[in-house]
Write a protein that holds these residues in place. Sequence first.
Motif, PDB file in Angstrom:
ATOM      1  N   HIS A 262       3.230  31.751 -48.233  1.00 21.24           N
ATOM      2  CA  HIS A 262       3.776  31.882 -46.880  1.00 21.24           C
ATOM      3  C   HIS A 262       4.545  30.622 -46.494  1.00 21.24           C
ATOM      4  O   HIS A 262       5.662  30.724 -45.939  1.00 21.24           O
ATOM      5  CB  HIS A 262       2.655  32.127 -45.870  1.00 21.24           C
ATOM      6  CG  HIS A 262       3.121  32.116 -44.446  1.00 21.24           C
ATOM      7  ND1 HIS A 262       3.673  33.213 -43.831  1.00 21.24           N
ATOM      8  CD2 HIS A 262       3.153  31.114 -43.516  1.00 21.24           C
ATOM      9  CE1 HIS A 262       4.022  32.908 -42.594  1.00 21.24           C
ATOM     10  NE2 HIS A 262       3.716  31.641 -42.380  1.00 21.24           N
ATOM     11  N   MET A 266       8.584  30.465 -45.499  1.00 20.30           N
ATOM     12  CA  MET A 266       9.120  29.909 -44.258  1.00 20.30           C
ATOM     13  C   MET A 266      10.172  28.838 -44.561  1.00 20.30           C
ATOM     14  O   MET A 266      11.191  28.733 -43.870  1.00 20.30           O
ATOM     15  CB  MET A 266       7.993  29.314 -43.406  1.00 20.30           C
ATOM     16  CG  MET A 266       6.955  30.328 -42.920  1.00 20.30           C
ATOM     17  SD  MET A 266       7.644  31.705 -41.936  1.00 20.30           S
ATOM     18  CE  MET A 266       7.761  33.000 -43.179  1.00 20.30           C
ATOM     19  N   THR A 325       7.025  23.093 -43.866  1.00 23.14           N
ATOM     20  CA  THR A 325       6.398  24.325 -43.377  1.00 23.14           C
ATOM     21  C   THR A 325       4.972  24.407 -43.908  1.00 23.14           C
ATOM     22  O   THR A 325       4.600  23.703 -44.846  1.00 23.14           O
ATOM     23  CB  THR A 325       7.198  25.553 -43.822  1.00 23.14           C
ATOM     24  OG1 THR A 325       7.337  25.520 -45.253  1.00 23.14           O
ATOM     25  CG2 THR A 325       8.580  25.564 -43.182  1.00 23.14           C
ATOM     26  N   ALA A 328       0.665  27.914 -41.297  1.00 22.71           N
ATOM     27  CA  ALA A 328       0.660  28.215 -39.861  1.00 22.71           C
ATOM     28  C   ALA A 328       2.054  28.372 -39.272  1.00 22.71           C
ATOM     29  O   ALA A 328       2.197  28.738 -38.101  1.00 22.71           O
ATOM     30  CB  ALA A 328      -0.090  27.103 -39.114  1.00 22.71           C
ATOM     31  N   THR A 329       3.100  28.094 -40.025  1.00 19.57           N
ATOM     32  CA  THR A 329       4.465  28.225 -39.517  1.00 19.57           C
ATOM     33  C   THR A 329       4.773  29.695 -39.260  1.00 19.57           C
ATOM     34  O   THR A 329       4.552  30.544 -40.132  1.00 19.57           O
ATOM     35  CB  THR A 329       5.484  27.657 -40.522  1.00 19.57           C
ATOM     36  OG1 THR A 329       5.149  26.289 -40.812  1.00 19.57           O
ATOM     37  CG2 THR A 329       6.896  27.741 -39.977  1.00 19.57           C
ATOM     38  N   THR A 330       5.279  29.994 -38.078  1.00 17.77           N
ATOM     39  CA  THR A 330       5.590  31.388 -37.759  1.00 17.77           C
ATOM     40  C   THR A 330       7.023  31.709 -38.163  1.00 17.77           C
ATOM     41  O   THR A 330       7.902  30.839 -38.126  1.00 17.77           O
ATOM     42  CB  THR A 330       5.430  31.659 -36.259  1.00 17.77           C
ATOM     43  OG1 THR A 330       6.415  30.894 -35.535  1.00 17.77           O
ATOM     44  CG2 THR A 330       4.039  31.268 -35.772  1.00 17.77           C
ATOM     45  N   PRO A 331       7.275  32.965 -38.539  1.00 20.63           N
ATOM     46  CA  PRO A 331       8.654  33.361 -38.833  1.00 20.63           C
ATOM     47  C   PRO A 331       9.594  33.117 -37.658  1.00 20.63           C
ATOM     48  O   PRO A 331      10.769  32.782 -37.855  1.00 20.63           O
ATOM     49  CB  PRO A 331       8.536  34.855 -39.161  1.00 20.63           C
ATOM     50  CG  PRO A 331       7.120  35.023 -39.624  1.00 20.63           C
ATOM     51  CD  PRO A 331       6.322  34.059 -38.805  1.00 20.63           C
ATOM     52  N   GLU A 332       9.079  33.272 -36.445  1.00 19.74           N
ATOM     53  CA  GLU A 332       9.913  33.075 -35.260  1.00 19.74           C
ATOM     54  C   GLU A 332      10.384  31.625 -35.163  1.00 19.74           C
ATOM     55  O   GLU A 332      11.573  31.356 -34.918  1.00 19.74           O
ATOM     56  CB  GLU A 332       9.129  33.462 -33.989  1.00 19.74           C
ATOM     57  CG  GLU A 332       8.807  34.929 -33.870  1.00 19.74           C
ATOM     58  CD  GLU A 332       7.678  35.394 -34.776  1.00 19.74           C
ATOM     59  OE1 GLU A 332       7.584  36.612 -35.047  1.00 19.74           O
ATOM     60  OE2 GLU A 332       6.890  34.518 -35.244  1.00 19.74           O
ATOM     61  N   ASP A 333       9.470  30.670 -35.357  1.00 17.52           N
ATOM     62  CA  ASP A 333       9.852  29.261 -35.313  1.00 17.52           C
ATOM     63  C   ASP A 333      10.800  28.915 -36.455  1.00 17.52           C
ATOM     64  O   ASP A 333      11.756  28.145 -36.280  1.00 17.52           O
ATOM     65  CB  ASP A 333       8.613  28.368 -35.378  1.00 17.52           C
ATOM     66  CG  ASP A 333       7.906  28.243 -34.036  1.00 17.52           C
ATOM     67  OD1 ASP A 333       8.510  28.615 -33.003  1.00 17.52           O
ATOM     68  OD2 ASP A 333       6.748  27.773 -34.024  1.00 17.52           O
TER      69      ASP A 333
END
Length: 349
Positions: A262, A266, A325, A328-333
């Motif tokens: 993940h 990111m 990244t 915990a990095t979100t796709p949105e960020d």
Amino acid sequence: MEPTKAFFMNDYGEGAHPLVMQRLMQTNMEHTCGYGLDAYSLRAQELIRERCGQKQAHVHMMTGGTSANIIALSAFMRPFEAAICAPGGHINTHETGALEGMGHKILPCEAREGKVTPEGVRAVCAAHADEHVVKPRLLYISQATEVGTVYSLSELKALREVCDACGLLLFVDGARLGSALVSRGCDMTLRDLAALADCFYIGGTKNGLLFGEALVIVNPALQPGFRHMIKHGGGMMAKGRLCGVMFLAAFEHDDYFAWARHANEMADILREGMESGGIAFYQKTQTNQVFPILTRAQEEALARAFAFEHWADLPDGRCAIRLVTSWATTPEDARRLADALKEMGNEQT
């Protein structure tokens, strides 16, 4: 740091993955023996040995990367022996002289894209050939490297060969090992690494755990007395079961590699944004560290909405920044930052 900023400064700034926290809470009121001899730690060690394909290996849970490096390297070298590493190797640049403080010289050698070369190792050994200078005993490398690059299987085999020829141990700092092994184009598995290294560690601090690194000593000659060295070096935790519980949570169903994948995905979003906008790379990477080159004004503008690290000042007045990244990095960020980088690049053209 302003709380509204999206966080890309490092991959350990958050706490732990919810699965890890859940397992810690589930076991919180249990009473176990201390110092990593509890059932959770023993089971985690066994799982790691299985994943590595090294049933004879000794696995020790260490508190962090610097303690793992210093305690292990000090145990493996005699007072007049030295460690070879890349100029940017963590033991050479970011551990406050810890290994030197233990009485061991560090010998930087040639590296390309952060990776040590066999030619560089041979040159250092040739320059330290008698008793009037320190004796090279150990080659230290990082997988992934400090600049986010990854050794291929053939590169690691070549280093193993030069270590054998020069009488060196091969030690692999695996603070970001998960990110390296699941990176695009990586042709190496955990078993491959374990078959080639004398000792390495699997980083937990930078991949979903609250803290902790699993040190895997493959070479039987290095195993005796190591728990004594951990205690001597101040690295033995009374509540050692905490590391055991966390590594068990990470490896029981191979979630460790899913978390690292993940983080890499990111970072891929950031790379795509840079490429779309024509932003140059200070160092091209395959892992969860990304290094854009920006103008000073762009860096200042980006810092208003995103937290990151200033990496290097460049001769032309521009600078390199580091974006990291994590699980915990979100796709949105990630997309928001990628869009900001793309826009900055398009403005330049």
